[in-house]
Design a protein around this motif. Sequence first.
Motif, PDB file in Angstrom:
ATOM      1  N   ILE A  99      18.321 -46.893 -59.979  1.00  0.00           N
ATOM      2  CA  ILE A  99      19.161 -48.239 -60.444  1.00  0.00           C
ATOM      3  C   ILE A  99      18.246 -49.196 -60.059  1.00  0.00           C
ATOM      4  CG2 ILE A  99      20.572 -48.424 -58.622  1.00  0.00           C
ATOM      5  CD1 ILE A  99      22.749 -49.679 -60.535  1.00  0.00           C
ATOM      6  N   GLN A 100      17.506 -50.022 -61.164  1.00  0.00           N
ATOM      7  CA  GLN A 100      16.737 -50.961 -60.754  1.00  0.00           C
ATOM      8  C   GLN A 100      17.388 -52.432 -60.635  1.00  0.00           C
ATOM      9  OE1 GLN A 100      13.815 -50.355 -60.481  1.00  0.00           O
ATOM     10  NE2 GLN A 100      13.693 -48.251 -61.674  1.00  0.00           N
ATOM     11  N   PRO A 101      16.681 -53.253 -59.642  1.00  0.00           N
ATOM     12  CA  PRO A 101      17.348 -54.388 -59.379  1.00  0.00           C
ATOM     13  C   PRO A 101      17.896 -55.459 -60.696  1.00  0.00           C
ATOM     14  CG  PRO A 101      15.226 -54.237 -58.190  1.00  0.00           C
ATOM     15  CD  PRO A 101      15.308 -53.177 -59.338  1.00  0.00           C
ATOM     16  N   THR A 102      17.372 -55.157 -61.734  1.00  0.00           N
ATOM     17  CA  THR A 102      17.700 -55.704 -63.157  1.00  0.00           C
ATOM     18  C   THR A 102      18.999 -55.150 -63.759  1.00  0.00           C
ATOM     19  OG1 THR A 102      16.125 -54.438 -64.202  1.00  0.00           O
ATOM     20  CG2 THR A 102      15.339 -56.546 -63.501  1.00  0.00           C
ATOM     21  N   ASP A 103      19.405 -54.097 -63.314  1.00  0.00           N
ATOM     22  CA  ASP A 103      20.630 -53.611 -63.584  1.00  0.00           C
ATOM     23  C   ASP A 103      21.799 -54.477 -63.080  1.00  0.00           C
ATOM     24  OD1 ASP A 103      23.119 -51.902 -63.837  1.00  0.00           O
ATOM     25  OD2 ASP A 103      21.589 -50.648 -64.721  1.00  0.00           O
ATOM     26  N   PRO A 104      22.759 -54.512 -64.035  1.00  0.00           N
ATOM     27  CA  PRO A 104      24.201 -55.618 -63.403  1.00  0.00           C
ATOM     28  C   PRO A 104      24.847 -54.838 -62.441  1.00  0.00           C
ATOM     29  CG  PRO A 104      23.874 -55.113 -65.822  1.00  0.00           C
ATOM     30  CD  PRO A 104      22.858 -54.279 -65.531  1.00  0.00           C
ATOM     31  N   LYS A 105      24.771 -53.451 -62.440  1.00  0.00           N
ATOM     32  CA  LYS A 105      25.503 -52.892 -61.274  1.00  0.00           C
ATOM     33  C   LYS A 105      24.644 -52.747 -59.921  1.00  0.00           C
ATOM     34  CE  LYS A 105      27.903 -49.785 -64.481  1.00  0.00           C
ATOM     35  NZ  LYS A 105      27.957 -48.509 -64.991  1.00  0.00           N
ATOM     36  N   ALA A 106      23.350 -53.173 -60.020  1.00  0.00           N
ATOM     37  CA  ALA A 106      22.633 -52.917 -58.774  1.00  0.00           C
ATOM     38  C   ALA A 106      22.685 -54.383 -57.909  1.00  0.00           C
ATOM     39  CB  ALA A 106      21.262 -53.315 -58.928  1.00  0.00           C
ATOM     40  N   LEU A 107      22.424 -54.121 -56.529  1.00  0.00           N
ATOM     41  CA  LEU A 107      22.232 -55.218 -55.717  1.00  0.00           C
ATOM     42  C   LEU A 107      21.160 -56.207 -55.898  1.00  0.00           C
ATOM     43  CD1 LEU A 107      23.023 -53.543 -52.330  1.00  0.00           C
ATOM     44  CD2 LEU A 107      24.929 -54.508 -54.045  1.00  0.00           C
ATOM     45  N   VAL A 108      21.455 -57.331 -56.165  1.00  0.00           N
ATOM     46  CA  VAL A 108      20.220 -58.146 -56.856  1.00  0.00           C
ATOM     47  C   VAL A 108      19.457 -58.630 -55.544  1.00  0.00           C
ATOM     48  CG1 VAL A 108      21.402 -59.191 -58.627  1.00  0.00           C
ATOM     49  CG2 VAL A 108      21.622 -60.320 -56.320  1.00  0.00           C
ATOM     50  N   THR A 109      19.777 -58.188 -54.347  1.00  0.00           N
ATOM     51  CA  THR A 109      19.035 -58.518 -52.971  1.00  0.00           C
ATOM     52  C   THR A 109      18.302 -57.304 -52.639  1.00  0.00           C
ATOM     53  OG1 THR A 109      21.017 -57.880 -51.777  1.00  0.00           O
ATOM     54  CG2 THR A 109      20.816 -60.130 -52.130  1.00  0.00           C
ATOM     55  N   GLU A 110      18.412 -56.394 -53.292  1.00  0.00           N
ATOM     56  CA  GLU A 110      17.638 -55.183 -52.673  1.00  0.00           C
ATOM     57  C   GLU A 110      16.694 -54.542 -54.110  1.00  0.00           C
ATOM     58  OE1 GLU A 110      17.896 -54.413 -49.891  1.00  0.00           O
ATOM     59  OE2 GLU A 110      19.794 -55.473 -49.373  1.00  0.00           O
ATOM     60  N   SER A 111      15.885 -53.483 -53.547  1.00  0.00           N
ATOM     61  CA  SER A 111      14.906 -52.919 -54.624  1.00  0.00           C
ATOM     62  C   SER A 111      15.720 -51.922 -55.451  1.00  0.00           C
ATOM     63  CB  SER A 111      13.744 -52.740 -53.803  1.00  0.00           C
ATOM     64  OG  SER A 111      13.936 -51.854 -52.796  1.00  0.00           O
ATOM     65  N   THR A 112      14.826 -50.919 -55.832  1.00  0.00           N
ATOM     66  CA  THR A 112      15.478 -49.969 -56.447  1.00  0.00           C
ATOM     67  C   THR A 112      16.471 -49.035 -55.600  1.00  0.00           C
ATOM     68  OG1 THR A 112      13.456 -49.708 -57.813  1.00  0.00           O
ATOM     69  CG2 THR A 112      14.956 -47.807 -57.909  1.00  0.00           C
ATOM     70  N   GLY A 113      17.431 -48.850 -56.174  1.00  0.00           N
ATOM     71  CA  GLY A 113      18.502 -47.862 -55.540  1.00  0.00           C
ATOM     72  C   GLY A 113      18.701 -46.534 -55.963  1.00  0.00           C
ATOM     73  N   PHE A 114      19.350 -45.874 -55.436  1.00  0.00           N
ATOM     74  CA  PHE A 114      19.760 -44.207 -55.853  1.00  0.00           C
ATOM     75  C   PHE A 114      21.066 -44.039 -56.099  1.00  0.00           C
ATOM     76  CE2 PHE A 114      20.359 -39.620 -55.677  1.00  0.00           C
ATOM     77  CZ  PHE A 114      19.095 -39.123 -56.228  1.00  0.00           C
ATOM     78  N   VAL A 115      21.695 -43.697 -57.411  1.00  0.00           N
ATOM     79  CA  VAL A 115      23.049 -43.677 -57.591  1.00  0.00           C
ATOM     80  C   VAL A 115      23.504 -42.209 -57.032  1.00  0.00           C
ATOM     81  CG1 VAL A 115      24.538 -43.582 -59.483  1.00  0.00           C
ATOM     82  CG2 VAL A 115      22.665 -45.064 -59.573  1.00  0.00           C
ATOM     83  N   LEU A 116      24.670 -42.223 -56.591  1.00  0.00           N
ATOM     84  CA  LEU A 116      25.198 -41.229 -55.863  1.00  0.00           C
ATOM     85  C   LEU A 116      26.411 -40.570 -56.717  1.00  0.00           C
ATOM     86  CD1 LEU A 116      25.545 -42.566 -52.236  1.00  0.00           C
ATOM     87  CD2 LEU A 116      23.664 -40.869 -53.077  1.00  0.00           C
ATOM     88  N   ALA A 117      26.696 -41.361 -57.853  1.00  0.00           N
ATOM     89  CA  ALA A 117      27.946 -40.650 -58.597  1.00  0.00           C
ATOM     90  C   ALA A 117      27.478 -39.556 -59.206  1.00  0.00           C
ATOM     91  CB  ALA A 117      28.227 -41.651 -59.619  1.00  0.00           C
ATOM     92  N   GLY A 118      27.921 -38.007 -58.851  1.00  0.00           N
ATOM     93  CA  GLY A 118      27.520 -36.789 -59.771  1.00  0.00           C
ATOM     94  C   GLY A 118      26.573 -36.228 -58.780  1.00  0.00           C
ATOM     95  N   PHE A 119      26.034 -36.759 -57.753  1.00  0.00           N
ATOM     96  CA  PHE A 119      24.880 -36.164 -57.132  1.00  0.00           C
ATOM     97  C   PHE A 119      25.402 -34.995 -56.102  1.00  0.00           C
ATOM     98  CE2 PHE A 119      21.874 -36.410 -53.308  1.00  0.00           C
ATOM     99  CZ  PHE A 119      20.543 -36.041 -54.122  1.00  0.00           C
ATOM    100  N   ALA A 120      26.624 -35.037 -55.833  1.00  0.00           N
ATOM    101  CA  ALA A 120      27.135 -33.921 -54.937  1.00  0.00           C
ATOM    102  C   ALA A 120      27.224 -32.500 -55.665  1.00  0.00           C
ATOM    103  CB  ALA A 120      28.503 -34.503 -54.378  1.00  0.00           C
ATOM    104  N   GLN A 121      27.218 -32.729 -57.051  1.00  0.00           N
ATOM    105  CA  GLN A 121      27.366 -31.603 -57.750  1.00  0.00           C
ATOM    106  C   GLN A 121      26.171 -30.838 -57.967  1.00  0.00           C
ATOM    107  OE1 GLN A 121      29.510 -34.482 -58.718  1.00  0.00           O
ATOM    108  NE2 GLN A 121      30.771 -33.178 -57.603  1.00  0.00           N
ATOM    109  N   LEU A 122      25.046 -31.289 -57.645  1.00  0.00           N
ATOM    110  CA  LEU A 122      23.753 -30.436 -57.677  1.00  0.00           C
ATOM    111  C   LEU A 122      23.517 -29.659 -56.656  1.00  0.00           C
ATOM    112  CD1 LEU A 122      21.219 -33.596 -58.634  1.00  0.00           C
ATOM    113  CD2 LEU A 122      22.518 -32.252 -60.226  1.00  0.00           C
ATOM    114  N   THR A 123      22.674 -28.570 -56.832  1.00  0.00           N
ATOM    115  CA  THR A 123      22.370 -27.656 -55.801  1.00  0.00           C
ATOM    116  C   THR A 123      21.544 -28.482 -54.695  1.00  0.00           C
ATOM    117  OG1 THR A 123      20.207 -27.165 -56.643  1.00  0.00           O
ATOM    118  CG2 THR A 123      22.186 -25.808 -57.550  1.00  0.00           C
ATOM    119  N   PRO A 124      21.686 -28.130 -53.578  1.00  0.00           N
ATOM    120  CA  PRO A 124      21.145 -28.549 -52.306  1.00  0.00           C
ATOM    121  C   PRO A 124      19.668 -28.657 -52.461  1.00  0.00           C
ATOM    122  CG  PRO A 124      22.755 -26.916 -51.435  1.00  0.00           C
ATOM    123  CD  PRO A 124      22.528 -26.792 -52.877  1.00  0.00           C
ATOM    124  N   ALA A 125      19.121 -27.590 -53.178  1.00  0.00           N
ATOM    125  CA  ALA A 125      17.541 -27.893 -53.521  1.00  0.00           C
ATOM    126  C   ALA A 125      17.350 -28.812 -54.355  1.00  0.00           C
ATOM    127  CB  ALA A 125      16.968 -26.596 -54.230  1.00  0.00           C
TER     128      ALA A 125
END
Length: 486
Positions: free
Chosen positions: A253-279
């Motif tokens: 998620i980039q800083p320009t995205d409406p859902k992003a924190l405008v005070t931070e750089s690129t973020g990593f979305v955690l929604a759905g991440f737990a469903q992936l394999t550990p690898a």
Amino acid sequence: MTAEQLLLLLEQAVLPLYPQGISQGQQQPKLVLAYSGGVDSEVLAFGLSRFSHQYPHIACLLIHVHHGLSDNANIWVQHCIARASHYQLPIQIERVNVEKGARQSLEAKAREARYQAFDRYLNPGDILLTAHHQDDQLETLLLALKRGQGPKGLAAMGALQTYKQAWLVRPLLDISRDQIEQFAAQKQLVHIEDESNQDDSFDRNFLRLDIIPRLKQRWPGIATTAARSAALCAEQQQVIDNEVSHRLPQWLIQPTDPKALVTESTGFVLAGFAQLTPAWQALLFRGYLSYCDVSLPSQSQLQQILSQLLEAKDDANVAIQWGDFQIKRFAGIAYVLSNSALEPLPVNALQHDIRAVLLGEQNQASGRVGQLAFVVQKQMQAQMQQGVSTSSFPLLALPIEHVQVTVKFGAAGSIKCLPQFASTQRSKPRELKKLWQECHIPPWRRQQIPLIFYGDVLVAAIGLWIDQRYLAAPGQAGLSLPLLNS
């Protein structure tokens, strides 16, 4: 190996990096040799001298780094200057300080200092040459095994790789140490002997002096076969990297995205991440950290990061630190932050400057919240034209005489304010802790945002809102507080 073969190695390594169609009259990217004066770099300097005569339109430069770790360091400098003159190549001597901190390797710190010195001479497109050879590759592979590294570490060193905006080239990577030493003897090349190379307390020296000779005695071709294994690991890692680069964007998620924190750089979305394999969790999150250009944590640190990100409660204060970085989480998004970005601000000076602008004692004050800078200054609120203001942003009314003006960093969450938000009109003040959440300001930034008080009343949070009861009227002077998310 002959002189002609050495020149051919250099030609095959670097000439393909030059754009097609550039005439000899045009400036070319230069070749920069990391020149220690040891036998390996001495041989490569000899070859570079031949190359420079063959291709005079390509600039060449030797860089010798004086670490100050040996009593002979000054003698080595004089040797390198003399040899550079013999080769008719320009040389630059760089003096660095190597300070080893707790739990830090002197070898690693010296290497870091060297490459920082090289960086000062590399322009985009330039080529950094190092004299690493086949035996160095075997050492690197064995060290990777000792550290428990995966395919990326076992790929060891590449003959060609990108290095920031330049290239890093190792022309001798398929040449053995014996071949290099035989060439130096045949050409009577004078070189230095670093006494630290005999100190087997250093891991590389231990392998070079004690382990690799025994391996070669049992298996003479082990350096060649190990290099083959490294190349195969590199191929596998390239496949992995390509697949990660293909999948990674959907998790960013980039800083320009409406859902992003405008005070931070690129973020990593955690929604759905737990469903992936550990690898895949590990691969993608490493990819995110590499995308953000930060040093990678160890495997155990990475597992701790992933465990806390995925298992901690939503309101938990996740903060996992390694080296100069840490991971934080807010609103279902993980952010990698440098420790320096989280250091306390020089609040006293900023408080003084903002207050001075409000009281008419200076023209403007500037500061920063995370990735975003702000400037506050006195302006005139535009007049109304046909019932519509011509101003694109509101101004904070200046304080009336005798009102105490205070600038604070952080305040009790129960303090209330009535913000003027374009998207929301309210008739009742709201608690500060609710306003922080509404503006998507994470806990680690709330102490960095200047709050302006007139008496006991919170009238503005710089960059976020102005209390609508304290807006400057049309035609009146006020304080400009540009919105962080504007």
